[in-house]
Design a protein around this motif. Structure first.
Motif, PDB file in Angstrom:
ATOM      1  N   LEU A   4       0.702  -1.213  -0.067  1.00  0.00           N
ATOM      2  CA  LEU A   4       0.048   0.007  -0.083  1.00  0.00           C
ATOM      3  C   LEU A   4       0.919   1.372   0.020  1.00  0.00           C
ATOM      4  CD1 LEU A   4      -2.823  -1.025   2.577  1.00  0.00           C
ATOM      5  CD2 LEU A   4      -2.838  -1.214   0.051  1.00  0.00           C
ATOM      6  N   LYS A   5       2.012   1.228   0.926  1.00  0.00           N
ATOM      7  CA  LYS A   5       2.855   2.305   0.662  1.00  0.00           C
ATOM      8  C   LYS A   5       3.455   2.655  -0.700  1.00  0.00           C
ATOM      9  CE  LYS A   5       3.767   1.991   5.693  1.00  0.00           C
ATOM     10  NZ  LYS A   5       4.727   1.517   6.740  1.00  0.00           N
ATOM     11  N   LEU A  41       2.247   1.744  -3.328  1.00  0.00           N
ATOM     12  CA  LEU A  41       0.855   2.335  -4.318  1.00  0.00           C
ATOM     13  C   LEU A  41       0.825   3.768  -3.992  1.00  0.00           C
ATOM     14  CD1 LEU A  41      -1.233  -0.521  -4.197  1.00  0.00           C
ATOM     15  CD2 LEU A  41       0.057   0.275  -6.245  1.00  0.00           C
ATOM     16  N   ALA A  42       0.709   4.119  -2.813  1.00  0.00           N
ATOM     17  CA  ALA A  42       0.552   5.790  -2.370  1.00  0.00           C
ATOM     18  C   ALA A  42       1.635   6.432  -2.571  1.00  0.00           C
ATOM     19  CB  ALA A  42       0.412   5.608  -0.820  1.00  0.00           C
ATOM     20  N   SER A  43       3.012   5.834  -3.037  1.00  0.00           N
ATOM     21  CA  SER A  43       4.075   6.676  -3.446  1.00  0.00           C
ATOM     22  C   SER A  43       3.886   6.975  -4.862  1.00  0.00           C
ATOM     23  CB  SER A  43       5.504   6.013  -2.914  1.00  0.00           C
ATOM     24  OG  SER A  43       5.217   5.783  -1.547  1.00  0.00           O
ATOM     25  N   ASN A  44       2.957   6.634  -5.529  1.00  0.00           N
ATOM     26  CA  ASN A  44       2.573   6.672  -7.078  1.00  0.00           C
ATOM     27  C   ASN A  44       3.365   5.553  -8.083  1.00  0.00           C
ATOM     28  OD1 ASN A  44       0.790   8.712  -6.760  1.00  0.00           O
ATOM     29  ND2 ASN A  44       2.256  10.161  -6.513  1.00  0.00           N
ATOM     30  N   SER A  65       3.428   2.424 -10.158  1.00  0.00           N
ATOM     31  CA  SER A  65       2.321   1.673 -10.720  1.00  0.00           C
ATOM     32  C   SER A  65       2.435   0.085 -10.214  1.00  0.00           C
ATOM     33  CB  SER A  65       2.437   1.681 -12.289  1.00  0.00           C
ATOM     34  OG  SER A  65       3.676   0.996 -12.823  1.00  0.00           O
ATOM     35  N   LEU A  74      -4.936  -4.803  -1.792  1.00  0.00           N
ATOM     36  CA  LEU A  74      -5.864  -3.684  -2.024  1.00  0.00           C
ATOM     37  C   LEU A  74      -7.216  -4.115  -1.540  1.00  0.00           C
ATOM     38  CD1 LEU A  74      -5.032  -2.010  -5.556  1.00  0.00           C
ATOM     39  CD2 LEU A  74      -4.683  -0.831  -3.343  1.00  0.00           C
TER      40      LEU A  74
END
Length: 76
Positions: A31-32, A34-37, A39, A59
């Motif tokens: 998740l981190k 993905l949160a850091s943009n 892909s 997710l």
């Protein structure tokens, strides 16, 4: 709840945090990323032991976990 057969919880791995298929890659770590943009493709390139379904289930797990929590907010 959707099938989450790739998410495992073992008290002897990562202090019992939810991980992907018993590896030392936690749902929180994914998740981190993905949160850091990053892909999904970038994550898989960096961690080739992961599969697209692993990230999708991470997710889903997070979404179900958050939706099960109630937060009480005091009115003003």
């Amino acid at each position: 709840m959707e099938k989450l057969d790739r998410i495992t919880i073992n008290p002897n791995i990562c202090l019992g945090q939810p991980t992907i298929r018993g590896m030392r890659i936690t749902v929180g770590f994914i998740l981190k990323l993905l949160a850091s943009n990053l892909s999904i493709q970038q994550i898989i390139e960096s961690y080739p032991e992961l599969e697209v379904e692993d990230i999708q289930q991470a997710l889903n797990y997070a979404a179900w976990s958050v939706s099960e929590q109630l937060i009480h907010v005091r009115s003003a």
